[in-house]
Motif scaffolding. Sequence first.
Motif, PDB file in Angstrom:
ATOM      1  N   ASN A  77       1.454   2.923  -8.645  1.00  0.00           N
ATOM      2  CA  ASN A  77       1.160   1.657  -9.308  1.00  0.00           C
ATOM      3  C   ASN A  77       0.169   0.853  -8.463  1.00  0.00           C
ATOM      4  OD1 ASN A  77       1.145  -0.580 -10.901  1.00  0.00           O
ATOM      5  ND2 ASN A  77       3.373  -0.904 -10.869  1.00  0.00           N
ATOM      6  N   PHE A  78      -1.089   1.241  -8.543  1.00  0.00           N
ATOM      7  CA  PHE A  78      -2.120   0.620  -7.719  1.00  0.00           C
ATOM      8  C   PHE A  78      -2.534  -0.755  -8.250  1.00  0.00           C
ATOM      9  CE2 PHE A  78      -2.538   5.191  -7.025  1.00  0.00           C
ATOM     10  CZ  PHE A  78      -2.311   5.222  -5.654  1.00  0.00           C
ATOM     11  N   ARG A  84      -4.013   8.851   0.672  1.00  0.00           N
ATOM     12  CA  ARG A  84      -2.969   8.875  -0.355  1.00  0.00           C
ATOM     13  C   ARG A  84      -2.044  10.047  -0.164  1.00  0.00           C
ATOM     14  NH1 ARG A  84      -5.523   7.906  -6.155  1.00  0.00           N
ATOM     15  NH2 ARG A  84      -3.377   8.452  -6.679  1.00  0.00           N
ATOM     16  N   ILE A 113      -6.993   4.959  -0.062  1.00  0.00           N
ATOM     17  CA  ILE A 113      -7.003   3.546  -0.423  1.00  0.00           C
ATOM     18  C   ILE A 113      -7.842   2.859   0.655  1.00  0.00           C
ATOM     19  CG2 ILE A 113      -5.623   1.452  -0.681  1.00  0.00           C
ATOM     20  CD1 ILE A 113      -3.300   3.299  -1.505  1.00  0.00           C
ATOM     21  N   VAL A 127       0.838  -1.201   0.000  1.00  0.00           N
ATOM     22  CA  VAL A 127       0.000   0.000   0.000  1.00  0.00           C
ATOM     23  C   VAL A 127       0.871   1.249   0.000  1.00  0.00           C
ATOM     24  CG1 VAL A 127      -1.721   1.292   1.315  1.00  0.00           C
ATOM     25  CG2 VAL A 127      -1.895  -1.210   1.160  1.00  0.00           C
ATOM     26  N   MET A 173      -0.214  -3.173  -6.669  1.00  0.00           N
ATOM     27  CA  MET A 173      -0.584  -3.310  -5.261  1.00  0.00           C
ATOM     28  C   MET A 173      -1.759  -4.274  -5.120  1.00  0.00           C
ATOM     29  SD  MET A 173      -2.453  -0.561  -2.756  1.00  0.00           S
ATOM     30  CE  MET A 173      -3.902  -0.635  -3.800  1.00  0.00           C
ATOM     31  N   VAL A 179      -9.675   2.201  -4.594  1.00  0.00           N
ATOM     32  CA  VAL A 179      -8.791   3.362  -4.646  1.00  0.00           C
ATOM     33  C   VAL A 179      -9.555   4.518  -5.262  1.00  0.00           C
ATOM     34  CG1 VAL A 179      -6.617   4.285  -5.558  1.00  0.00           C
ATOM     35  CG2 VAL A 179      -6.762   1.874  -4.941  1.00  0.00           C
ATOM     36  N   ALA A 211       2.592   1.698  -3.339  1.00  0.00           N
ATOM     37  CA  ALA A 211       1.665   2.180  -4.366  1.00  0.00           C
ATOM     38  C   ALA A 211       1.377   3.671  -4.204  1.00  0.00           C
ATOM     39  CB  ALA A 211       0.366   1.381  -4.317  1.00  0.00           C
ATOM     40  N   ILE A 212       1.283   4.143  -2.976  1.00  0.00           N
ATOM     41  CA  ILE A 212       1.079   5.581  -2.748  1.00  0.00           C
ATOM     42  C   ILE A 212       2.253   6.359  -3.312  1.00  0.00           C
ATOM     43  CG2 ILE A 212       0.979   7.362  -0.956  1.00  0.00           C
ATOM     44  CD1 ILE A 212      -0.644   5.350   0.733  1.00  0.00           C
TER      45      ILE A 212
END
Length: 182
Positions: free
Chosen positions: A129-130, A174, A157, A121, A133, A152, A124-125
């Motif tokens: 690149n969610f 985020r 998130i 997580v 994740m 998201v 990704a923040i």
Amino acid sequence: MPKKDYNWIIGCLTLVLSLAILFGGQFLWNKYAVANPINKMFQNINGVESVTVGRLNEQGKNNEKVKIYVKLNNVSNLQNLYSEITDGLKQVDGGKKYDIVIQDTRTPELEQFYYTIHYYVQEAIFTGNFAAMADHITAKAVSAGVDAQIYVDTKNIYLKMTRGTAEMYVIVPRDASSQGGK
């Protein structure tokens, strides 16, 4: 009784009476002007089991946020529910800041699972690149026997982790300066 002793007694009684009126007024204002409108707003939201509004004097002198403890149960979409809560709070009193504390039925196993995936997580923040994740969390969830739902949006998130009858809800902002659910 000498006049000096009489003045001290009246002064002390006046002080005690003034403090009682001030604290009583604060209690009534917190109950009727803050807590009741918030409780009424939450009654219409599915997935919210109970709501407790924190007392204002526990907030601290410089903190203008009101703590709202929200117990969730059987939430189908955490992102939609959280948006409904924040939108409702803006309608109740748009100028006040709220600190929403989410309460759930988490277990030590679900907390441990979250600690194993929270690196994804945070990564990704930072990277944005969610999709990666979500793939990593889903793979870890399958191997741990946990049902994980990931949402998201531009602000947060949202993670819902379920194992058996236990549920754990986590909302991660985020942006570090954003407000999220704890």
